[in-house]
Write a protein that holds these residues in place. Structure first.
Motif, PDB file in Angstrom:
ATOM      1  N   GLN A  38       0.829  -1.204   0.000  1.00 25.43           N
ATOM      2  CA  GLN A  38       0.000   0.000   0.000  1.00 25.43           C
ATOM      3  C   GLN A  38       0.867   1.259   0.000  1.00 25.43           C
ATOM      4  OE1 GLN A  38      -3.382   0.674  -0.088  1.00 25.43           O
ATOM      5  NE2 GLN A  38      -3.458  -1.447  -0.776  1.00 25.43           N
ATOM      6  N   ARG A  39       1.940   1.227   0.754  1.00 23.29           N
ATOM      7  CA  ARG A  39       2.844   2.378   0.811  1.00 23.29           C
ATOM      8  C   ARG A  39       3.440   2.667  -0.562  1.00 23.29           C
ATOM      9  NH1 ARG A  39       8.171   2.933   4.694  1.00 23.29           N
ATOM     10  NH2 ARG A  39       9.065   4.665   3.570  1.00 23.29           N
ATOM     11  N   PHE A  40       3.873   1.618  -1.267  1.00 19.43           N
ATOM     12  CA  PHE A  40       4.428   1.807  -2.606  1.00 19.43           C
ATOM     13  C   PHE A  40       3.402   2.416  -3.551  1.00 19.43           C
ATOM     14  CE2 PHE A  40       7.621  -1.825  -1.808  1.00 19.43           C
ATOM     15  CZ  PHE A  40       8.561  -0.931  -1.331  1.00 19.43           C
ATOM     16  N   GLU A  41       2.156   1.974  -3.439  1.00 19.88           N
ATOM     17  CA  GLU A  41       1.102   2.531  -4.290  1.00 19.88           C
ATOM     18  C   GLU A  41       0.896   4.018  -4.003  1.00 19.88           C
ATOM     19  OE1 GLU A  41      -0.671   1.252  -6.870  1.00 19.88           O
ATOM     20  OE2 GLU A  41       0.684  -0.462  -6.694  1.00 19.88           O
ATOM     21  N   TRP A  42       0.843   4.385  -2.726  1.00 22.46           N
ATOM     22  CA  TRP A  42       0.669   5.790  -2.365  1.00 22.46           C
ATOM     23  C   TRP A  42       1.870   6.638  -2.803  1.00 22.46           C
ATOM     24  CZ3 TRP A  42      -3.542   8.263  -1.445  1.00 22.46           C
ATOM     25  CH2 TRP A  42      -4.638   7.612  -0.910  1.00 22.46           C
ATOM     26  N   GLU A  43       3.065   6.087  -2.678  1.00 23.20           N
ATOM     27  CA  GLU A  43       4.262   6.802  -3.119  1.00 23.20           C
ATOM     28  C   GLU A  43       4.215   7.041  -4.634  1.00 23.20           C
ATOM     29  OE1 GLU A  43       6.812   8.133  -1.507  1.00 23.20           O
ATOM     30  OE2 GLU A  43       6.502   7.334   0.499  1.00 23.20           O
ATOM     31  N   ARG A  44       3.773   6.033  -5.370  1.00 19.60           N
ATOM     32  CA  ARG A  44       3.677   6.151  -6.822  1.00 19.60           C
ATOM     33  C   ARG A  44       2.672   7.238  -7.217  1.00 19.60           C
ATOM     34  NH1 ARG A  44       2.357   1.123  -8.140  1.00 19.60           N
ATOM     35  NH2 ARG A  44       4.525   0.515  -8.288  1.00 19.60           N
ATOM     36  N   VAL A  45       1.516   7.251  -6.566  1.00 17.83           N
ATOM     37  CA  VAL A  45       0.492   8.264  -6.860  1.00 17.83           C
ATOM     38  C   VAL A  45       1.020   9.653  -6.534  1.00 17.83           C
ATOM     39  CG1 VAL A  45      -1.774   9.125  -6.151  1.00 17.83           C
ATOM     40  CG2 VAL A  45      -1.463   6.697  -6.623  1.00 17.83           C
ATOM     41  N   ARG A  46       1.704   9.786  -5.402  1.00 20.97           N
ATOM     42  CA  ARG A  46       2.248  11.093  -5.014  1.00 20.97           C
ATOM     43  C   ARG A  46       3.286  11.567  -6.030  1.00 20.97           C
ATOM     44  NH1 ARG A  46       5.115  12.190   0.784  1.00 20.97           N
ATOM     45  NH2 ARG A  46       6.544  10.613   0.013  1.00 20.97           N
ATOM     46  N   PHE A  47       4.152  10.653  -6.484  1.00 19.80           N
ATOM     47  CA  PHE A  47       5.163  11.014  -7.476  1.00 19.80           C
ATOM     48  C   PHE A  47       4.522  11.446  -8.787  1.00 19.80           C
ATOM     49  CE2 PHE A  47       7.699   9.744 -11.148  1.00 19.80           C
ATOM     50  CZ  PHE A  47       8.806  10.553 -10.959  1.00 19.80           C
ATOM     51  N   GLN A  48       3.543  10.675  -9.251  1.00 19.65           N
ATOM     52  CA  GLN A  48       2.892  10.999 -10.519  1.00 19.65           C
ATOM     53  C   GLN A  48       2.169  12.345 -10.444  1.00 19.65           C
ATOM     54  OE1 GLN A  48       0.411   7.548 -11.037  1.00 19.65           O
ATOM     55  NE2 GLN A  48       1.938   6.500 -12.283  1.00 19.65           N
ATOM     56  N   THR A  49       1.481  12.589  -9.333  1.00 22.79           N
ATOM     57  CA  THR A  49       0.756  13.847  -9.182  1.00 22.79           C
ATOM     58  C   THR A  49       1.714  15.029  -9.131  1.00 22.79           C
ATOM     59  OG1 THR A  49      -0.952  12.659  -7.960  1.00 22.79           O
ATOM     60  CG2 THR A  49      -0.953  15.057  -7.785  1.00 22.79           C
ATOM     61  N   THR A  50       2.808  14.872  -8.412  1.00 22.20           N
ATOM     62  CA  THR A  50       3.807  15.941  -8.342  1.00 22.20           C
ATOM     63  C   THR A  50       4.414  16.204  -9.718  1.00 22.20           C
ATOM     64  OG1 THR A  50       4.326  15.250  -6.089  1.00 22.20           O
ATOM     65  CG2 THR A  50       5.880  16.720  -7.151  1.00 22.20           C
ATOM     66  N   ALA A  51       4.685  15.151 -10.467  1.00 20.73           N
ATOM     67  CA  ALA A  51       5.242  15.314 -11.813  1.00 20.73           C
ATOM     68  C   ALA A  51       4.262  16.049 -12.725  1.00 20.73           C
ATOM     69  CB  ALA A  51       5.599  13.955 -12.399  1.00 20.73           C
ATOM     70  N   LEU A  52       2.992  15.711 -12.623  1.00 22.20           N
ATOM     71  CA  LEU A  52       1.984  16.398 -13.448  1.00 22.20           C
ATOM     72  C   LEU A  52       1.847  17.870 -13.078  1.00 22.20           C
ATOM     73  CD1 LEU A  52      -0.816  13.693 -13.636  1.00 22.20           C
ATOM     74  CD2 LEU A  52       0.513  14.612 -15.543  1.00 22.20           C
ATOM     75  N   ILE A  53       1.890  18.172 -11.795  1.00 20.59           N
ATOM     76  CA  ILE A  53       1.782  19.563 -11.352  1.00 20.59           C
ATOM     77  C   ILE A  53       3.008  20.354 -11.788  1.00 20.59           C
ATOM     78  CG2 ILE A  53       1.802  21.050  -9.307  1.00 20.59           C
ATOM     79  CD1 ILE A  53       0.030  18.929  -7.947  1.00 20.59           C
ATOM     80  N   ASN A  54       4.188  19.761 -11.691  1.00 18.59           N
ATOM     81  CA  ASN A  54       5.427  20.480 -11.961  1.00 18.59           C
ATOM     82  C   ASN A  54       5.788  20.574 -13.443  1.00 18.59           C
ATOM     83  OD1 ASN A  54       5.939  21.092  -9.308  1.00 18.59           O
ATOM     84  ND2 ASN A  54       7.148  19.259  -8.950  1.00 18.59           N
ATOM     85  N   LYS A  55       5.139  19.822 -14.295  1.00 19.87           N
ATOM     86  CA  LYS A  55       5.572  19.774 -15.699  1.00 19.87           C
ATOM     87  C   LYS A  55       5.490  21.128 -16.399  1.00 19.87           C
ATOM     88  CE  LYS A  55       1.363  18.300 -18.019  1.00 19.87           C
ATOM     89  NZ  LYS A  55       1.235  19.085 -19.203  1.00 19.87           N
ATOM     90  N   ASP A  56       4.551  21.973 -16.019  1.00 19.35           N
ATOM     91  CA  ASP A  56       4.411  23.273 -16.671  1.00 19.35           C
ATOM     92  C   ASP A  56       4.880  24.436 -15.798  1.00 19.35           C
ATOM     93  OD1 ASP A  56       3.310  22.151 -18.984  1.00 19.35           O
ATOM     94  OD2 ASP A  56       1.294  22.130 -18.109  1.00 19.35           O
TER      95      ASP A  56
END
Length: 103
Positions: A38-56
């Motif tokens: 579960q921790r790995f899944e939450w870490e993955r979601v947090r990373f993906q969301t941060t990447a999407l926010i930071n891309k622009d």
């Protein structure tokens, strides 16, 4: 018998051969494994969301993953890191004291 007992992945014979302590250890290990997944899944979601926010965003305006959301294990890791640093400092101080005694 070839039955698997729930999520423990053990046969019925294995189940009856275990002591209560062994069974508790197996249950605890399985629970830790499930929590880690579960921790790995939450870490993955947090990373993906941060990447999407930071891309622009410009480099100076980007956010860190921990700014987006912080988890309990982030705090636990920070505490463990501080404890390890403290132990390392104490070890180095003791080593230096021993060195000064020998001189």
């Amino acid at each position: 018998m070839g039955l698997a007992i729930g999520y423990l992945n053990m046969t019925l014979d294995d189940f009856w051969d275990f002591t209560p302590r062994q069974l508790q250890i197996k249950l605890d290990a399985r629970r830790e494994y499930e929590d880690l997944l579960q921790r790995f899944e939450w870490e993955r979601v947090r990373f993906q969301t941060t990447a999407l926010i930071n891309k622009d965003r410009k480099r100076k305006d980007q956010i860190k993953q921990t700014d987006l959301i912080s988890f309990d294990w982030d705090k636990t890791n920070a505490i463990k890191d501080r404890q390890q640093e403290r132990k390392k400092a104490m070890y180095l101080m003791e080593k230096e004291k021993r060195k000064l005694k020998n001189v």
